[in-house]
Motif scaffolding. Structure first.
Motif, PDB file in Angstrom:
ATOM      1  N   UNK A  71       0.795  -1.223   0.000  1.00 21.09           N
ATOM      2  CA  UNK A  71       0.000   0.000   0.000  1.00 21.09           C
ATOM      3  C   UNK A  71       0.827   1.272   0.000  1.00 21.09           C
ATOM      4  N   UNK A  72       2.151   1.172  -0.179  1.00 19.50           N
ATOM      5  CA  UNK A  72       2.985   2.375  -0.196  1.00 19.50           C
ATOM      6  C   UNK A  72       2.888   3.123   1.118  1.00 19.50           C
ATOM      7  N   UNK A  73       2.839   4.450   1.037  1.00 18.03           N
ATOM      8  CA  UNK A  73       2.724   5.255   2.252  1.00 18.03           C
ATOM      9  C   UNK A  73       1.267   5.217   2.719  1.00 18.03           C
ATOM     10  N   UNK A  83      -4.126   2.064   8.101  1.00 18.59           N
ATOM     11  CA  UNK A  83      -3.851   0.627   7.986  1.00 18.59           C
ATOM     12  C   UNK A  83      -4.743  -0.146   8.948  1.00 18.59           C
ATOM     13  N   UNK A  84      -4.875   0.360  10.173  1.00 12.91           N
ATOM     14  CA  UNK A  84      -5.746  -0.290  11.145  1.00 12.91           C
ATOM     15  C   UNK A  84      -7.187  -0.318  10.639  1.00 12.91           C
ATOM     16  N   UNK A 140      -3.279  -9.511   5.785  1.00 15.02           N
ATOM     17  CA  UNK A 140      -2.136  -8.622   6.003  1.00 15.02           C
ATOM     18  C   UNK A 140      -2.025  -7.585   4.902  1.00 15.02           C
ATOM     19  N   UNK A 141      -1.219  -6.571   5.187  1.00 14.99           N
ATOM     20  CA  UNK A 141      -0.799  -5.608   4.183  1.00 14.99           C
ATOM     21  C   UNK A 141       0.612  -5.161   4.537  1.00 14.99           C
ATOM     22  N   UNK A 142       1.307  -4.629   3.552  1.00 11.43           N
ATOM     23  CA  UNK A 142       2.658  -4.096   3.739  1.00 11.43           C
ATOM     24  C   UNK A 142       2.617  -2.647   3.313  1.00 11.43           C
ATOM     25  N   UNK A 154       6.414  -1.700   7.091  1.00 15.31           N
ATOM     26  CA  UNK A 154       5.586  -2.165   8.191  1.00 15.31           C
ATOM     27  C   UNK A 154       4.665  -3.261   7.669  1.00 15.31           C
ATOM     28  N   UNK A 155       4.679  -4.375   8.383  1.00 18.41           N
ATOM     29  CA  UNK A 155       3.830  -5.513   8.079  1.00 18.41           C
ATOM     30  C   UNK A 155       2.666  -5.439   9.066  1.00 18.41           C
ATOM     31  N   UNK A 156       1.467  -5.236   8.578  1.00 20.10           N
ATOM     32  CA  UNK A 156       0.277  -5.121   9.423  1.00 20.10           C
ATOM     33  C   UNK A 156      -0.595  -6.341   9.162  1.00 20.10           C
ATOM     34  N   UNK A 157      -0.973  -7.036  10.245  1.00 21.00           N
ATOM     35  CA  UNK A 157      -1.754  -8.249  10.069  1.00 21.00           C
ATOM     36  C   UNK A 157      -2.743  -8.454  11.203  1.00 21.00           C
ATOM     37  N   UNK A 158      -3.662  -9.395  10.953  1.00 17.28           N
ATOM     38  CA  UNK A 158      -4.698  -9.719  11.927  1.00 17.28           C
ATOM     39  C   UNK A 158      -4.338 -11.044  12.594  1.00 17.28           C
TER      40      UNK A 158
END
Length: 70
Positions: free
Chosen positions: A3-5, A11-12, A23-25, A36-40
């Motif tokens: 998702x870039x910046x 993100x949340x 997830x997303x990066x 940043x790796x964001x995940x559930x």
């Protein structure tokens, strides 16, 4: 998935109602060499982990060194 910046709050919001293991990066706003790796998680908690990328002798090292719940 990339998702870039994307600010942490956004993100949340994107991950809040997603299934477990989604997830997303995104590019880190705090580290020029990080993502940043964001995940559930399994309990539906959204986590953010900073992944720092370092090049050492033609190898990329990926270090996850920070996790944050939201």
């Amino acid at each position: 998935w990339y998702h870039g910046h994307l600010p942490m709050a956004d993100a949340f919001a994107k991950m809040a109602n997603k299934p477990v293991n989604s997830y997303l990066v995104r590019t880190s706003s705090r580290s020029a060499k990080g993502f940043v790796f964001t995940w559930v998680k399994s309990d539906s908690t959204v986590l953010h982990s900073l992944v720092h990328v370092t090049k050492v002798r033609d190898h990329l090292l990926h270090n996850v060194y920070k996790q944050r719940n939201t």
